[in-house]
Write a protein that holds these residues in place. Structure first.
Motif, PDB file in Angstrom:
ATOM      1  N   GLU A  53       0.704  -1.234   0.129  1.00 36.10           N
ATOM      2  CA  GLU A  53       0.142  -0.132  -0.131  1.00 36.10           C
ATOM      3  C   GLU A  53       0.740   1.327   0.121  1.00 36.10           C
ATOM      4  OE1 GLU A  53      -3.228   0.302  -0.240  1.00 36.10           O
ATOM      5  OE2 GLU A  53      -3.402  -2.027  -0.305  1.00 36.10           O
ATOM      6  N   PHE A  54       2.016   1.280   0.566  1.00 32.12           N
ATOM      7  CA  PHE A  54       2.944   2.296   0.451  1.00 32.12           C
ATOM      8  C   PHE A  54       4.394   2.116   0.009  1.00 32.12           C
ATOM      9  CE2 PHE A  54       6.227   4.585   2.696  1.00 32.12           C
ATOM     10  CZ  PHE A  54       5.914   6.017   2.496  1.00 32.12           C
ATOM     11  N   MET A  55       5.067   2.758  -0.921  1.00 32.91           N
ATOM     12  CA  MET A  55       6.507   2.636  -1.099  1.00 32.91           C
ATOM     13  C   MET A  55       6.972   4.115  -1.054  1.00 32.91           C
ATOM     14  SD  MET A  55       6.656   0.462  -4.517  1.00 32.91           S
ATOM     15  CE  MET A  55       5.073   1.151  -5.396  1.00 32.91           C
ATOM     16  N   ASP A  56       8.138   4.137  -0.285  1.00 32.41           N
ATOM     17  CA  ASP A  56       8.939   5.144  -0.417  1.00 32.41           C
ATOM     18  C   ASP A  56       9.713   5.610  -1.411  1.00 32.41           C
ATOM     19  OD1 ASP A  56      11.032   3.960   0.459  1.00 32.41           O
ATOM     20  OD2 ASP A  56      11.533   4.722   2.249  1.00 32.41           O
ATOM     21  N   SER A  57      10.321   6.668  -1.634  1.00 34.27           N
ATOM     22  CA  SER A  57      11.146   7.040  -2.717  1.00 34.27           C
ATOM     23  C   SER A  57      12.414   6.214  -2.845  1.00 34.27           C
ATOM     24  CB  SER A  57      11.554   8.442  -2.862  1.00 34.27           C
ATOM     25  OG  SER A  57      12.520   8.668  -1.476  1.00 34.27           O
ATOM     26  N   THR A  58      12.817   5.650  -1.776  1.00 34.65           N
ATOM     27  CA  THR A  58      14.102   4.742  -1.923  1.00 34.65           C
ATOM     28  C   THR A  58      13.707   3.390  -2.725  1.00 34.65           C
ATOM     29  OG1 THR A  58      15.127   5.609   0.006  1.00 34.65           O
ATOM     30  CG2 THR A  58      15.793   3.704  -0.785  1.00 34.65           C
ATOM     31  N   PHE A  59      12.624   2.820  -2.179  1.00 36.60           N
ATOM     32  CA  PHE A  59      11.826   1.561  -2.807  1.00 36.60           C
ATOM     33  C   PHE A  59      11.884   1.891  -4.106  1.00 36.60           C
ATOM     34  CE2 PHE A  59       9.724  -2.249  -2.982  1.00 36.60           C
ATOM     35  CZ  PHE A  59      10.130  -3.028  -2.491  1.00 36.60           C
ATOM     36  N   ILE A  60      11.069   2.845  -4.421  1.00 45.60           N
ATOM     37  CA  ILE A  60      10.738   3.122  -5.970  1.00 45.60           C
ATOM     38  C   ILE A  60      12.113   3.189  -6.761  1.00 45.60           C
ATOM     39  CG2 ILE A  60       9.926   4.749  -7.697  1.00 45.60           C
ATOM     40  CD1 ILE A  60       7.547   5.346  -5.404  1.00 45.60           C
ATOM     41  N   GLY A  61      13.052   3.710  -6.018  1.00 47.41           N
ATOM     42  CA  GLY A  61      14.608   4.032  -6.770  1.00 47.41           C
ATOM     43  C   GLY A  61      14.874   2.573  -7.151  1.00 47.41           C
ATOM     44  N   VAL A  62      14.872   1.558  -6.283  1.00 49.45           N
ATOM     45  CA  VAL A  62      15.192   0.539  -6.490  1.00 49.45           C
ATOM     46  C   VAL A  62      14.696  -0.122  -7.736  1.00 49.45           C
ATOM     47  CG1 VAL A  62      15.362  -1.879  -5.674  1.00 49.45           C
ATOM     48  CG2 VAL A  62      16.024  -0.264  -4.103  1.00 49.45           C
ATOM     49  N   LEU A  63      13.577  -0.103  -7.751  1.00 51.99           N
ATOM     50  CA  LEU A  63      12.573  -0.485  -9.085  1.00 51.99           C
ATOM     51  C   LEU A  63      12.952   0.151 -10.367  1.00 51.99           C
ATOM     52  CD1 LEU A  63       9.003  -0.572  -7.706  1.00 51.99           C
ATOM     53  CD2 LEU A  63      10.496  -2.308  -8.156  1.00 51.99           C
ATOM     54  N   VAL A  64      13.288   1.532 -10.205  1.00 50.22           N
ATOM     55  CA  VAL A  64      13.703   2.187 -11.346  1.00 50.22           C
ATOM     56  C   VAL A  64      15.403   2.053 -11.991  1.00 50.22           C
ATOM     57  CG1 VAL A  64      14.442   4.745 -12.199  1.00 50.22           C
ATOM     58  CG2 VAL A  64      12.168   4.166 -10.948  1.00 50.22           C
ATOM     59  N   VAL A  65      16.164   1.530 -10.921  1.00 48.77           N
ATOM     60  CA  VAL A  65      17.509   1.180 -11.041  1.00 48.77           C
ATOM     61  C   VAL A  65      17.407  -0.012 -11.817  1.00 48.77           C
ATOM     62  CG1 VAL A  65      19.627   0.440 -10.204  1.00 48.77           C
ATOM     63  CG2 VAL A  65      18.562   2.517  -9.499  1.00 48.77           C
ATOM     64  N   THR A  66      16.592  -1.056 -11.251  1.00 51.97           N
ATOM     65  CA  THR A  66      16.583  -2.381 -11.865  1.00 51.97           C
ATOM     66  C   THR A  66      16.115  -2.360 -13.169  1.00 51.97           C
ATOM     67  OG1 THR A  66      16.236  -3.305  -9.668  1.00 51.97           O
ATOM     68  CG2 THR A  66      15.625  -4.778 -11.566  1.00 51.97           C
ATOM     69  N   PHE A  67      15.056  -1.688 -13.344  1.00 48.49           N
ATOM     70  CA  PHE A  67      14.352  -1.346 -14.675  1.00 48.49           C
ATOM     71  C   PHE A  67      15.529  -1.029 -15.804  1.00 48.49           C
ATOM     72  CE2 PHE A  67      12.845   1.651 -17.830  1.00 48.49           C
ATOM     73  CZ  PHE A  67      11.680   0.883 -18.703  1.00 48.49           C
ATOM     74  N   LYS A  68      16.266  -0.162 -15.435  1.00 49.94           N
ATOM     75  CA  LYS A  68      17.344   0.461 -16.162  1.00 49.94           C
ATOM     76  C   LYS A  68      18.297  -0.586 -16.701  1.00 49.94           C
ATOM     77  CE  LYS A  68      17.022   5.311 -15.239  1.00 49.94           C
ATOM     78  NZ  LYS A  68      17.761   6.426 -14.618  1.00 49.94           N
ATOM     79  N   LYS A  69      18.836  -1.540 -15.440  1.00 52.09           N
ATOM     80  CA  LYS A  69      19.687  -2.417 -15.872  1.00 52.09           C
ATOM     81  C   LYS A  69      18.818  -3.408 -16.811  1.00 52.09           C
ATOM     82  CE  LYS A  69      21.951  -2.446 -11.337  1.00 52.09           C
ATOM     83  NZ  LYS A  69      21.833  -3.115  -9.960  1.00 52.09           N
ATOM     84  N   LEU A  70      17.464  -3.746 -16.629  1.00 55.22           N
ATOM     85  CA  LEU A  70      17.069  -4.743 -17.769  1.00 55.22           C
ATOM     86  C   LEU A  70      16.956  -4.466 -18.922  1.00 55.22           C
ATOM     87  CD1 LEU A  70      14.319  -6.110 -14.863  1.00 55.22           C
ATOM     88  CD2 LEU A  70      16.413  -7.332 -15.868  1.00 55.22           C
ATOM     89  N   VAL A  71      16.690  -3.103 -18.904  1.00 57.93           N
ATOM     90  CA  VAL A  71      16.590  -2.360 -20.624  1.00 57.93           C
ATOM     91  C   VAL A  71      17.928  -2.676 -21.183  1.00 57.93           C
ATOM     92  CG1 VAL A  71      16.075  -0.284 -21.816  1.00 57.93           C
ATOM     93  CG2 VAL A  71      14.593  -1.256 -19.996  1.00 57.93           C
ATOM     94  N   LYS A  72      18.928  -2.126 -20.490  1.00 60.56           N
ATOM     95  CA  LYS A  72      20.134  -2.588 -21.182  1.00 60.56           C
ATOM     96  C   LYS A  72      20.732  -3.836 -21.600  1.00 60.56           C
ATOM     97  CE  LYS A  72      22.599   1.378 -18.821  1.00 60.56           C
ATOM     98  NZ  LYS A  72      23.654   1.539 -17.870  1.00 60.56           N
TER      99      LYS A  72
END
Length: 124
Positions: A53-72
């Motif tokens: 129900e809640f994600m802070d910016s650090t947790f969202i950041g982990v998702l974004v960094v992982t997304f970028k790694k996977l796209v590469k």
């Protein structure tokens, strides 16, 4: 119940977040799990946030960094429906436009598995 649960279905890795609040406290542990998935050769990762129900910016950041790694690597990160508040945070940060978000795990799997309907009992 564990905070995070790794499952496999049809050769795809699913990381289920069993937390109502995903914060900086859990972000590093989750990042390690996602990095392990990538090191094992998984280029498509499904993150099930249906309990969250809640994600802070650090947790969202982990998702974004992982997304970028996977796209590469030519892969992608798929998100299973976060709770309403988490969804609004993703909207607020603009992150929702980055991720493919699905209502159910079967929907996420179907998007990568030959578009075939899948049984509910897909998980090991």
């Amino acid at each position: 119940m564990l905070d995070f649960e790794r499952r496999m279905a049809y050769g795809f890795v699913i990381e289920k977040v069993n937390l109502s609040r995903a914060t900086i406290k859990e972000a590093q542990e989750f990042k390690v799990l996602l990095d392990e998935d990538i090191l094992r050769g998984h280029t498509i990762i499904i993150v099930d946030l249906s309990e969250c129900e809640f994600m802070d910016s650090t947790f969202i950041g982990v998702l974004v960094v992982t997304f970028k790694k996977l796209v590469k690597l030519g892969g992608s990160l798929k998100i299973v429906k976060p709770g309403l508040f988490a969804n609004s945070i993703l909207n607020y940060t603009g992150s929702i436009e980055v991720f493919e978000i699905f209502d159910t795990l079967n929907d996420a799997l179907s998007s990568i598995k030959d578009k075939k309907p899948l049984r509910e009992e897909i998980l090991n």
